[in-house]
Write a protein that holds these residues in place. Structure first.
Motif, PDB file in Angstrom:
ATOM      1  N   ILE B 158       1.956  17.248  32.121  1.00 42.99           N
ATOM      2  CA  ILE B 158       1.529  17.797  30.833  1.00 42.99           C
ATOM      3  C   ILE B 158       2.777  18.080  29.993  1.00 42.99           C
ATOM      4  O   ILE B 158       2.998  17.438  28.983  1.00 42.99           O
ATOM      5  N   HIS B 159       3.617  18.981  30.481  1.00 41.17           N
ATOM      6  CA  HIS B 159       4.845  19.328  29.759  1.00 41.17           C
ATOM      7  C   HIS B 159       5.768  18.114  29.567  1.00 41.17           C
ATOM      8  O   HIS B 159       6.367  17.926  28.531  1.00 41.17           O
ATOM      9  N   SER B 413       4.204  32.127  36.598  1.00 42.79           N
ATOM     10  CA  SER B 413       5.249  32.285  35.590  1.00 42.79           C
ATOM     11  C   SER B 413       5.461  31.003  34.795  1.00 42.79           C
ATOM     12  O   SER B 413       6.168  30.986  33.799  1.00 42.79           O
ATOM     13  N   LEU B 414       4.849  29.894  35.244  1.00 37.81           N
ATOM     14  CA  LEU B 414       4.955  28.642  34.473  1.00 37.81           C
ATOM     15  C   LEU B 414       3.918  28.574  33.352  1.00 37.81           C
ATOM     16  O   LEU B 414       3.977  27.687  32.506  1.00 37.81           O
ATOM     17  N   PHE B 415       2.960  29.493  33.378  1.00 39.10           N
ATOM     18  CA  PHE B 415       1.883  29.448  32.375  1.00 39.10           C
ATOM     19  C   PHE B 415       2.370  29.355  30.924  1.00 39.10           C
ATOM     20  O   PHE B 415       1.831  28.584  30.151  1.00 39.10           O
ATOM     21  N   PRO B 416       3.392  30.142  30.560  1.00 36.78           N
ATOM     22  CA  PRO B 416       3.811  30.084  29.151  1.00 36.78           C
ATOM     23  C   PRO B 416       4.335  28.710  28.717  1.00 36.78           C
ATOM     24  O   PRO B 416       4.435  28.451  27.525  1.00 36.78           O
ATOM     25  N   LEU B 417       4.642  27.830  29.671  1.00 34.40           N
ATOM     26  CA  LEU B 417       5.056  26.474  29.294  1.00 34.40           C
ATOM     27  C   LEU B 417       3.978  25.786  28.476  1.00 34.40           C
ATOM     28  O   LEU B 417       4.262  25.015  27.570  1.00 34.40           O
ATOM     29  N   LEU B 418       2.723  26.025  28.850  1.00 31.38           N
ATOM     30  CA  LEU B 418       1.606  25.426  28.125  1.00 31.38           C
ATOM     31  C   LEU B 418       0.941  26.520  27.313  1.00 31.38           C
ATOM     32  O   LEU B 418       0.271  27.379  27.851  1.00 31.38           O
ATOM     33  N   PHE B 419       1.168  26.492  26.013  1.00 23.25           N
ATOM     34  CA  PHE B 419       0.665  27.575  25.175  1.00 23.25           C
ATOM     35  C   PHE B 419      -0.444  27.115  24.241  1.00 23.25           C
ATOM     36  O   PHE B 419      -0.951  27.866  23.462  1.00 23.25           O
ATOM     37  N   ILE B 426      -7.247  23.911  31.425  1.00 21.08           N
ATOM     38  CA  ILE B 426      -6.767  23.016  32.461  1.00 21.08           C
ATOM     39  C   ILE B 426      -5.730  23.706  33.337  1.00 21.08           C
ATOM     40  O   ILE B 426      -5.711  23.545  34.550  1.00 21.08           O
ATOM     41  N   LYS B 427      -4.893  24.540  32.734  1.00 23.14           N
ATOM     42  CA  LYS B 427      -3.881  25.186  33.565  1.00 23.14           C
ATOM     43  C   LYS B 427      -4.518  26.228  34.468  1.00 23.14           C
ATOM     44  O   LYS B 427      -4.145  26.373  35.635  1.00 23.14           O
ATOM     45  N   ILE B 428      -5.531  26.925  33.935  1.00 24.86           N
ATOM     46  CA  ILE B 428      -6.209  27.923  34.773  1.00 24.86           C
ATOM     47  C   ILE B 428      -6.950  27.230  35.918  1.00 24.86           C
ATOM     48  O   ILE B 428      -6.870  27.640  37.083  1.00 24.86           O
TER      49      ILE B 428
END
Lengths: 506, 524
Positions: B158-159, B413-419, B426-428
């Motif tokens: 994604i990123h 802690s990687l969550f903020p990468l996908l804002f 999808i991240k959840i």
């Protein structure tokens, strides 16, 4: 791993796939003036939110029925109303009367996709999980595998999360009906299926098996005693459900007639676009649409449909077991799809639901059918720009079916469940040969599908035949569906009536 | 023989295919500026001579990976030209045609084959009881933990980055050490260092381990070093391999006299102590302590308000930040802290190597130590600890416990990468998928000896749920969203820093209190 965690992994995989597919485009994106089904759904939210119930189905100055007029039963309208209220809370411009026409934005797309996901989580997923846990045979792992395959059926995902519709709602309600009847909660089943009918009139494709199964159950209990009581209870449930759904329209017979007229638009013709059914395929050879009068077409299609569903319905009436019921659902909905009047290509999802439920018993045939059903919608999917999700989900589904359900390595008897007919066939074909024959034709059909998909995407059709590929796709799928109809009828009608097999399948 | 082998590994193929399908579906998802970074590198390496690779600066995203990675991009660019030639033009900044997106995404998916192969090699090294059912097999669990790793999925697919390929090389090198093919392992690691220099973080573990276990051929009976067993031949072979790899990589630039320039591109020390979004490490805690003390000081009238610079700490810019109460931190201090943090672990494997597993543990500590104390650490670097720790997690209960805490907090802690709102579900979903699988499978694997986590740990991890709800759902609805937009990021990194620090301490304890495993050391 515990079962609950396996189930939750399945559910999460299903949801992830759905949401990932939803990144793609939707029908009619950026294509004024009519847009597509996405705009239709948004427009219904606009209409139901802003207008009084009595005007929903009428052509008025505020409600132009020529522009995506509401043509689904009241429950769909109520669902739109609910979504409309939520939309109004988030951004009033989404449902503003008249000015919101053709509204498109990234945020709105996200909202619309979320409504589909919510509906899925609330009713479709629980129904599938319940069905697999309580009504399918085998080890717990096998049940979970079946659930995963059903949840990842590409056709439904692509239409609901790509093209954009709420098919999973009506299918889920039907599935709740099946689960209800399967578990012996007849009233719940009747209630759920009545709701399904009130959500989408196409659910009529499933109605005859429901009717026959319930009636058969009543007859079995004795029509003069407990059976009669049950029959009365069921009829009351159905009537009350219908009355509640239609409540706002019941005051005026004119209203009811108008709604019915909107639901069954006879004047729209025998078929639309390219559908993989009899009429469209026959049209390649004979121009029935112009040759016969509208009334003759109507009569012919009605007669053929009725004729093709009668045998399976009668068999179900005499032997109301769950296995027979599922087969009858397939046979009835497939017959409707192939022979009835005014069929859409998306209606193949209706037979696809009961076929999904056979993934455990007839893995090869079910996977085959479901792949073909997805393939039959290819022209539509290509128009919506869904090539990538179509390819990926179809390949994944094929792989899952072959790997998890071991669709390819079961003995032919088990595989085909042809019963007595199979024994007669053994005179001509040995066991081994039959199995080989089926697998070979499966492979050939897969290769042909891949080839046709590839050519439709890559090659330009010749100028004289601009519809060449869509027609090829629909005729190819039609032939498969016809063969499947014969096969499923054969399975249903030749099932021996011994008690042993009943126990096994019940 | 072939047929049972295929059947035996069919589950592995299914896992690999399954995750690849998910990756393909993510093709159209959001991608970060790293997408443009790599497109620019494709263009630079394709259209310019080697001598200009590290001088080119049309785009702000200059080439800052070592030469091998540049060659890797050069190789890719020769496939890229069949997709869309325009992406190979240096001046086409932010070029992202559908064909470009397709090519770049597919290149990540295909180079992940290296990772898949490496995971298979790692699974072969698993010690396990035979005849267990598939879902309880440690090789199955390990394969899933690695192939379906949440962090890799979102960072790569994604990123947008090529971590899967790079971690493939790392894991393959680890697997080679497990298989006692040390020279091959050393070569792979030398290549890896020349692909991405961030792996210098774990180089101390490699160096000491190879010196101790490869150059010395024998141990004393108690597992300690036998000085007389030193093999000069092995040292020379090792040195030759490493030096020649570096020579191939940096040689051309040394010949052209560009080494200075290349090095300055690789190590940009002009950046700040913390990345725009703080990685969950010691400095995040340090910053927050500073902020708390300054607020407290002002409240108690011990400090003068006007003395403070008004720069907010996470304004969203990569810049140097002055602490107001606590002393400021320089790169040198972070370097010393990092070295001090890994020294005991490195020393301990020198004394008692404990075989390849001891090495792996030391490697995880090195990665975590640098993550916790390093200068300008990216949150993505946590993967360097999580992935190798997966190998240990399926073998011992205590490591499994550490793994669950570290992977959950690290991934969170990687969550903020996908804002973006579109990627929020999808991240959840992917996070839940990985977390539920890792918890239930590891719990089942060690079910004989009671629950894995104690109640405090469980409570801490469950705390992530309300944290996520507050950060992504509640906070944006409040008025603070506009005045203090960085609060959710701050909360996330501080909360996760505690878990990462705790895992680090647990790992350290496991190294320092490890029983002297003489018998085992021999058998390994």
């Amino acid at each position: 791993m515990e079962n609950w965690s396996l189930v939750s992994v399945c559910v999460l995989l299903g949801l992830t796939t759905r949401w990932a597919v939803s990144f793609s485009s939707y029908s009619g994106a950026g294509k004024p003036p009519m847009f597509g089904d996405y705009e239709a759904q948004r427009h219904w939210q606009e209409v139901t939110y802003n207008l009084p119930v009595q005007e929903w189905y009428f052509n008025t100055t505020d409600n132009d029925l020529g522009y995506w007029g509401l043509d689904y039963p009241p429950l769909t309208a109520y669902h739109s109303l609910l979504c409309g209220h939520v939309a109004k809370l988030i951004n009033p411009a989404w449902v503003e009367l008249r000015t919101s026409r053709g509204f498109e934005s990234a945020a709105h797309k996200l909202f619309m996709r979320t409504t589909v996901l919510f509906a899925d989580i609330l009713i479709y997923f629980p129904a599938v999980i319940l069905y697999c846990i309580y009504l399918s045979d085998g080890s717990s792992k096998r049940k979970v595998a079946t659930a995963l395959c059903i949840l990842l059926y590409p056709g439904l995902i692509l239409i609901d999360y790509g093209h954009f519709q709420y098919n999973s709602v009506s299918l889920a309600l039907t599935l709740w009906g099946i689960v209800g009847l399967g578990l012996g909660w007849n009233l719940l089943g009747a209630l759920a299926f009545s709701l399904a009918l009130n959500y989408k009139q196409m659910e009529l494709y499933h109605s005859l098996p429901f009717f026959c199964f319930l009636l058969g159950k009543c007859i079995k209990q004795g029509l003069m005693g407990r059976g009669l009581l049950l029959l009365v209870k069921i009829s009351l449930t159905v009537l009350v459900t219908f009355a509640l759904c239609w409540w706002p329209f019941l005051s005026d017979p004119q209203l009811i007639l108008q709604v019915l007229h909107r639901l069954f638009p006879v004047d729209r013709g025998l078929f639309e676009d390219k559908v993989a059914n009899t009429w469209c395929s026959l049209n390649v050879l004979i121009k029935i649409k112009t040759l016969l009068s509208r009334d003759t077409q109507l009569l012919l299609s009605f007669a053929l449909t009725l004729l093709s569903i009668l045998p399976s319905s009668i068999k179900l009436l005499t032997k109301p077991t769950l296995w027979q019921f599922k087969l009858a659902l397939v046979n009835s909905s497939l017959a409707f799809f192939l022979f009835s009047f005014q069929v859409h290509e998306k209606s193949i999802l209706l037979p696809a639901l009961p076929v999904c439920l056979m993934m455990n018993e007839l893995p090869l045939m079910a996977v085959w059918f479901l792949l073909i059903s997805t393939f039959s919608m290819l022209p539509l999917l290509l128009k919506d720009g869904l090539l990538l999700p179509y390819t990926v989900t179809s390949l994944a589904f094929l792989y899952l079916g072959v790997y998890l359900l071991s669709a390819l390595d079961r003995s032919p008897e088990e595989e085909l469940r042809l019963g007595s007919c199979h024994k007669r066939m053994q005179n001509y074909l040995s066991k081994h040969n039959l199995s080989l024959l089926v697998k070979c034709s499966f492979t050939v059909s897969l290769v042909a599908m891949a080839g046709l998909s590839f050519t439709s995407v890559v090659l330009e059709p010749p100028a004289r035949l601009p519809d060449l590929f869509p027609v090829l796709v629909s005729v190819f799928s039609f032939l498969h569906f016809l063969a499947m109809l014969l096969y499923f009828n054969l399975v249903q009608l030749t099932e021996p009536s011994s008690k042993k097999s009943q126990k096994k399948t019940n | 023989m072939a047929a049972p082998m295929i059947a035996e590994w069919s589950w592995f193929v299914a896992l690999a295919f399954g995750v690849s399908f998910i990756k393909c579906l993510l093709l159209n998802a959001y991608h970060s500026t790293d997408f443009e970074v790599h497109r620019n590198w494709l263009a630079v390496t394709h259209s310019l001579p080697v001598s200009q690779w590290y001088y080119e600066s049309t785009s702000e995203w200059t080439l800052d990976y070592p030469p091998f990675f540049a060659w890797f991009e050069y190789g890719l660019s020769h496939v890229a030209k069949y997709f869309d030639k325009e992406m190979l033009v240096v001046q086409n900044l932010n070029y992202a045609s559908p064909a470009t997106v397709l090519f770049q995404r597919l290149s990540v998916i295909f180079t992940d084959l290296v990772f898949i192969y490496a995971v298979k090699e790692c699974c072969k090294c698993c010690r396990e009881d035979k005849g267990k059912d598939l879902l309880g097999k440690s090789s199955f669990i390990l394969a899933t933990l690695l192939l379906w790793n949440f962090g890799l999925l979102i960072v790569d697919h994604i990123h947008f980055q090529y971590n899967g390929f790079l971690f493939g090389v790392l894991l393959l090198s680890v697997a080679r050490h497990f298989q006692k093919r040390h020279l091959e392992g050393a070569l792979l690691f030398a290549v890896l260092l020349n692909l991405k220099h961030i792996y210098l973080y774990v180089a101390p573990a490699y160096g000491i381990f190879l010196l101790r276990c490869f150059c010395f051929t024998q141990n004393n009976a108690d597992g300690s070093l036998q000085w007389r067993s030193f093999s000069p031949l092995r040292l020379v072979a090792l040195g030759l391999i490493v030096l020649s790899t570096f020579a191939v990589s940096f040689g051309p630039f040394i010949v052209k006299g560009q080494l200075q320039q290349v090095i300055s591109r690789l190590f940009p020390f002009k950046r700040g102590l913390c990345h725009a979004y703080w990685a969950p490490n010691i400095w995040a805690l340090y910053n927050i302590a500073d902020k708390a003390l300054s607020i407290l000081g002002v409240k108690l009238k011990l400090l003068d308000m006007s003395k403070f610079s008004k720069a907010s700490m996470t304004g969203g810019l990569v810049q140097e930040f002055q602490h107001s109460v606590l002393p400021s931190v320089s790169p040198l201090i972070t370097l010393i802290c990092t070295l001090l943090s890994i020294l005991p672990a490195v020393f301990s494997i020198w004394r008692r190597p404990n075989g390849a597993r001891g090495f792996l543990r030391c490697m995880v500590i090195c990665a975590l130590g640098s993550f916790l104390f390093g200068w300008h650490v990216h949150e993505k670097a946590i993967l360097m600890a999580i992935l190798p720790l997966s190998l240990l997690a399926v073998e011992s209960k205590e490591d499994a416990r550490t793994f669950l805490i570290l992977s959950t907090t690290g991934h969170f802690s990687l969550f903020p990468l996908l804002f973006t709102a579109q990627e929020l579900p999808i991240k959840i979903l992917l996070m839940l998928l990985f977390t539920i699988f890792s918890f239930s499978s590891l719990t089942k694997l060690f079910s004989k000896s009671g629950p894995l986590l104690n109640s405090v740990e469980v409570a801490y991890l469950l705390g992530l749920v309300p944290l996520e709800l507050i950060c992504e759902f509640v906070y944006p609805l409040t008025s603070w969203q506009h005045t203090l937009p960085f609060i959710p990021l701050l909360l996330t990194s501080v909360y996760c820093a505690l878990g990462v620090l705790y895992s680090f301490i647990r790992l350290y304890l496991s190294v320092l209190t490890a029983p002297s495993t003489t018998g085992k050391a021999k058998s390994q």
